[in-house]
Design an enzyme around this catalytic site. Structure first.
Site, PDB file in Angstrom:
ATOM      1  N   VAL A 241       0.410  -1.107  -0.108  1.00 47.21           N
ATOM      2  CA  VAL A 241      -0.531  -0.249  -0.084  1.00 47.21           C
ATOM      3  C   VAL A 241       1.144   1.271  -0.065  1.00 47.21           C
ATOM      4  CG1 VAL A 241      -2.114   1.363   1.997  1.00 47.21           C
ATOM      5  CG2 VAL A 241      -1.889  -0.877   1.546  1.00 47.21           C
ATOM      6  N   HIS A 242       1.156   1.964  -0.575  1.00 38.89           N
ATOM      7  CA  HIS A 242       0.916   3.675  -0.398  1.00 38.89           C
ATOM      8  C   HIS A 242       0.982   4.123   1.080  1.00 38.89           C
ATOM      9  CE1 HIS A 242       2.314   7.728  -1.729  1.00 38.89           C
ATOM     10  NE2 HIS A 242       2.444   7.681  -3.278  1.00 38.89           N
ATOM     11  N   PRO A 243       1.735   4.867   1.080  1.00 39.34           N
ATOM     12  CA  PRO A 243       2.131   4.910   2.532  1.00 39.34           C
ATOM     13  C   PRO A 243       0.900   6.103   2.845  1.00 39.34           C
ATOM     14  CG  PRO A 243       4.302   4.935   1.569  1.00 39.34           C
ATOM     15  CD  PRO A 243       3.498   4.906   0.751  1.00 39.34           C
TER      16      PRO A 243
END
Length: 287
Positions: A241-243
């Site tokens: 997941v993108h931060p």
């Protein structure tokens, strides 16, 4: 949840409601503030106007089953009248064109003569999730990304779904942004998609949000991709997941969405899914 086309949910000074065409300038401002790689909304006034017009038209129609309707919500700061967030629900994805994902699979290669037995991770292009309702268009300004604001923006639309079940599919999916950097580069796209569509990840996202993703997906390989043949960087980000999307992902997991089965064809981020009526917010609203 509200009725007659209006959803109102209150937390502190924030109100979630269905959008109006008059919200266009504020929504375009939000679209322009979305970080690279998040791909929530097109930064294009014409396309945004079409989305808002579709949302208004969708609420006017008498719906007995889900179709191409889209419901677009905004978060308004009632003290200032400023829009600070948005989210949407597409009633049924793939109604006009397939909704593509990569399916995580394991292929078994065995040789009885050599006594070898190998399990190989592969990604197969599919449209298994066509027909699902899709949660999309999520964005909230950083100053409002506290727990209550995030929950209102993410879960308020689920209350709307619970109040109008005939408007939505039996299953719901969400594309969660995968790993990319601030310059708009994504290891998974560079290892896979870029070979079949010679543009950067940021440009692919722009094309996808403005013209639809199927035009790019149709150029993807139809045969399974053997994950061990990809670069180490690409393998490491599959399903990650993108931060900036981690808080939203955590909320989705609390709702009961399932992960690990599908990943996004652009950035390799997880595409989660669940039975709509089994989602925590939907199920709780019916008790």
């Amino acid at each position: 949840a509200g009725s007659a086309g209006r959803l109102t949910a209150r937390i502190a000074m924030l109100v979630q409601r269905l959008s109006r065409l008059s919200d266009l300038p504020e929504i375009q401002r939000l679209a322009g503030a979305i970080p690279a790689g998040m791909g929530a909304l097109p930064d294009d006034a014409t396309r945004l106007a079409e989305i808002l017009e579709l949302s208004e038209a969708s609420m006017i129609e008498a719906i007995s089953f889900s179709g191409e309707e889209r419901y677009f919500f905004v978060i308004e700061d009632t003290d200032t009248g400023r829009l600070v967030g948005c989210s949407s629900v597409i009633a049924s994805v793939g109604f006009s064109e397939p909704f593509y994902t990569f399916r995580n699979e394991m292929f078994v290669h065995a040789s009885r003569q050599l006594g070898l037995h190998n399990r190989m991770h592969v990604l197969s292009l599919c449209h298994d999730l066509t027909g699902h309702s899709l949660l999309s268009g999520f964005f909230l300004e950083p100053a409002y990304q506290h727990a209550d604001g995030m929950a209102l923006n993410a879960r308020g639309r689920l209350l709307f779904m619970a109040s109008h079940p005939q408007r939505f599919a039996e299953s719901t999916s969400v594309e969660v942004a995968g790993v990319s950097d601030e310059q708009g580069n994504a290891p998974f796209w560079d290892a896979v998609g870029r070979h079949f569509f010679a543009v950067s990840y940021s440009e692919a996202e722009r094309i996808g949000t403005s013209r639809g993703r199927s035009c790019l997906a149709e150029l993807m390989p139809g045969y399974p991709i053997y994950v061990p043949m990809l670069s180490d960087e690409a393998q490491e980000v599959i399903g990650q997941v993108h931060p900036a999307a981690q808080s939203v992902f955590d909320l989705l997991m609390e709702e009961g969405f399932e992960t690990d089965n599908y990943v996004d064809i652009f950035d390799g981020g997880p595409v989660v899914h669940a039975r709509t009526r089994e989602l925590h917010t939907v199920r709780g609203s019916l008790t």
